[in-house]
Motif scaffolding. Structure first.
Motif, PDB file in Angstrom:
ATOM      1  N   GLY A 163       0.810  -1.212   0.000  1.00 39.22           N
ATOM      2  CA  GLY A 163       0.000   0.000   0.000  1.00 39.22           C
ATOM      3  C   GLY A 163       0.846   1.265   0.000  1.00 39.22           C
ATOM      4  N   ALA A 164       2.163   1.089  -0.061  1.00 38.54           N
ATOM      5  CA  ALA A 164       3.071   2.237  -0.033  1.00 38.54           C
ATOM      6  C   ALA A 164       3.029   2.980  -1.366  1.00 38.54           C
ATOM      7  N   HIS A 165       3.126   4.301  -1.275  1.00 37.68           N
ATOM      8  CA  HIS A 165       3.155   5.142  -2.468  1.00 37.68           C
ATOM      9  C   HIS A 165       4.552   5.103  -3.068  1.00 37.68           C
ATOM     10  N   GLU A 166       4.612   4.935  -4.393  1.00 36.85           N
ATOM     11  CA  GLU A 166       5.875   4.962  -5.115  1.00 36.85           C
ATOM     12  C   GLU A 166       5.731   5.967  -6.239  1.00 36.85           C
ATOM     13  N   THR A 167       6.790   6.650  -6.553  1.00 40.37           N
ATOM     14  CA  THR A 167       6.739   7.509  -7.739  1.00 40.37           C
ATOM     15  C   THR A 167       7.347   6.758  -8.907  1.00 40.37           C
ATOM     16  N   GLY A 168       7.072   7.242 -10.083  1.00 36.25           N
ATOM     17  CA  GLY A 168       7.634   6.636 -11.280  1.00 36.25           C
ATOM     18  C   GLY A 168       9.098   6.963 -11.476  1.00 36.25           C
ATOM     19  N   SER A 169       9.687   7.699 -10.541  1.00 39.38           N
ATOM     20  CA  SER A 169      11.086   8.132 -10.721  1.00 39.38           C
ATOM     21  C   SER A 169      12.057   6.967 -10.824  1.00 39.38           C
ATOM     22  N   THR A 170      11.799   5.856 -10.129  1.00 43.29           N
ATOM     23  CA  THR A 170      12.718   4.721 -10.219  1.00 43.29           C
ATOM     24  C   THR A 170      12.655   4.079 -11.610  1.00 43.29           C
ATOM     25  N   VAL A 171      11.458   4.039 -12.196  1.00 42.05           N
ATOM     26  CA  VAL A 171      11.323   3.511 -13.549  1.00 42.05           C
ATOM     27  C   VAL A 171      11.991   4.469 -14.540  1.00 42.05           C
ATOM     28  N   LEU A 172      11.775   5.761 -14.344  1.00 42.64           N
ATOM     29  CA  LEU A 172      12.381   6.770 -15.206  1.00 42.64           C
ATOM     30  C   LEU A 172      13.903   6.674 -15.160  1.00 42.64           C
ATOM     31  N   THR A 173      14.473   6.553 -13.986  1.00 44.56           N
ATOM     32  CA  THR A 173      15.923   6.438 -13.824  1.00 44.56           C
ATOM     33  C   THR A 173      16.449   5.193 -14.528  1.00 44.56           C
ATOM     34  N   CYS A 174      15.755   4.079 -14.367  1.00 47.14           N
ATOM     35  CA  CYS A 174      16.147   2.833 -15.023  1.00 47.14           C
ATOM     36  C   CYS A 174      16.067   2.979 -16.538  1.00 47.14           C
ATOM     37  N   CYS A 175      15.002   3.594 -17.010  1.00 48.21           N
ATOM     38  CA  CYS A 175      14.803   3.808 -18.440  1.00 48.21           C
ATOM     39  C   CYS A 175      15.946   4.638 -19.020  1.00 48.21           C
ATOM     40  N   ARG A 176      16.297   5.714 -18.353  1.00 51.53           N
ATOM     41  CA  ARG A 176      17.365   6.590 -18.848  1.00 51.53           C
ATOM     42  C   ARG A 176      18.726   5.917 -18.778  1.00 51.53           C
ATOM     43  N   ALA A 177      18.937   5.040 -17.814  1.00 43.77           N
ATOM     44  CA  ALA A 177      20.208   4.327 -17.701  1.00 43.77           C
ATOM     45  C   ALA A 177      20.383   3.324 -18.844  1.00 43.77           C
ATOM     46  N   ILE A 178      19.283   2.723 -19.281  1.00 41.27           N
ATOM     47  CA  ILE A 178      19.334   1.727 -20.350  1.00 41.27           C
ATOM     48  C   ILE A 178      19.394   2.393 -21.716  1.00 41.27           C
ATOM     49  N   HIS A 179      18.576   3.401 -21.916  1.00 46.12           N
ATOM     50  CA  HIS A 179      18.514   4.086 -23.213  1.00 46.12           C
ATOM     51  C   HIS A 179      18.170   5.552 -22.941  1.00 46.12           C
ATOM     52  N   ALA A 180      19.163   6.392 -22.964  1.00 45.92           N
ATOM     53  CA  ALA A 180      19.006   7.797 -22.559  1.00 45.92           C
ATOM     54  C   ALA A 180      17.944   8.548 -23.342  1.00 45.92           C
ATOM     55  N   PHE A 181      17.684   8.133 -24.572  1.00 46.14           N
ATOM     56  CA  PHE A 181      16.748   8.887 -25.412  1.00 46.14           C
ATOM     57  C   PHE A 181      15.460   8.124 -25.720  1.00 46.14           C
ATOM     58  N   MET A 182      15.166   7.076 -24.965  1.00 44.23           N
ATOM     59  CA  MET A 182      13.937   6.325 -25.177  1.00 44.23           C
ATOM     60  C   MET A 182      12.739   7.230 -24.901  1.00 44.23           C
ATOM     61  N   PRO A 183      11.761   7.258 -25.812  1.00 45.30           N
ATOM     62  CA  PRO A 183      10.570   8.067 -25.562  1.00 45.30           C
ATOM     63  C   PRO A 183       9.817   7.563 -24.332  1.00 45.30           C
ATOM     64  N   LEU A 184       9.394   8.488 -23.505  1.00 46.25           N
ATOM     65  CA  LEU A 184       8.687   8.143 -22.283  1.00 46.25           C
ATOM     66  C   LEU A 184       7.574   9.172 -22.064  1.00 46.25           C
ATOM     67  N   ILE A 185       6.374   8.671 -21.833  1.00 43.16           N
ATOM     68  CA  ILE A 185       5.231   9.550 -21.565  1.00 43.16           C
ATOM     69  C   ILE A 185       4.793   9.294 -20.136  1.00 43.16           C
ATOM     70  N   VAL A 186       4.754  10.365 -19.338  1.00 39.88           N
ATOM     71  CA  VAL A 186       4.345  10.254 -17.938  1.00 39.88           C
ATOM     72  C   VAL A 186       2.861  10.586 -17.844  1.00 39.88           C
ATOM     73  N   MET A 187       2.120   9.693 -17.163  1.00 38.69           N
ATOM     74  CA  MET A 187       0.682   9.892 -16.938  1.00 38.69           C
ATOM     75  C   MET A 187       0.459  10.105 -15.448  1.00 38.69           C
ATOM     76  N   SER A 188      -0.539  10.897 -15.130  1.00 39.30           N
ATOM     77  CA  SER A 188      -0.884  11.108 -13.730  1.00 39.30           C
ATOM     78  C   SER A 188      -2.351  11.470 -13.614  1.00 39.30           C
ATOM     79  N   GLY A 189      -2.975  11.019 -12.594  1.00 35.27           N
ATOM     80  CA  GLY A 189      -4.371  11.346 -12.364  1.00 35.27           C
ATOM     81  C   GLY A 189      -4.734  11.137 -10.915  1.00 35.27           C
ATOM     82  N   GLU A 190      -5.671  11.889 -10.456  1.00 34.58           N
ATOM     83  CA  GLU A 190      -6.145  11.763  -9.082  1.00 34.58           C
ATOM     84  C   GLU A 190      -7.593  11.307  -9.093  1.00 34.58           C
TER      85      GLU A 190
END
Length: 98
Positions: free
Chosen positions: A69-96
């Motif tokens: 039930g802990a809140h996580e941000t997408g920052s860990t996925v973003l960091t991993c994505c950039r480490a693997i492929h610095a220019f991979m297209p990434l779209i961030v979604m958010s909603g409440e």
């Protein structure tokens, strides 16, 4: 439009903790001809990025771990994505939820 003309290997990773929304997004992309890999946690998303050749990431920024039930941000996925492929297209979604 040919989905292969848009994305070289045609694989999209969708990281979304809301299972209904994850299924809606995934099925819509599959209907459009894309190969979709779905993940409902940031850990699963990172594992997929490390093992598959992904062309695009759709990332929910506000994730909740279903086990803790802990809140996580997408920052860990973003960091991993950039480490693997610095220019991979990434779209961030958010909603409440209201």
């Amino acid at each position: 439009m040919d989905s292969h003309a848009v994305l070289p290997n045609n694989q999209i990773l969708v990281v979304e903790d809301d299972c209904e929304l994850l299924e809606l997004i995934s099925s819509s992309l599959r209907d459009a001809g894309f190969d979709v890999v779905a993940a409902s946690t940031s850990k699963a998303g990172r594992n997929i990025l490390e093992t598959k050749s992904i062309s695009l990431v759709l990332l929910d920024w506000n994730l909740t771990n279903p086990k803790t039930g802990a809140h996580e941000t997408g920052s860990t996925v973003l960091t991993c994505c950039r480490a693997i492929h610095a220019f991979m297209p990434l779209i961030v979604m958010s909603g409440e939820k209201g």
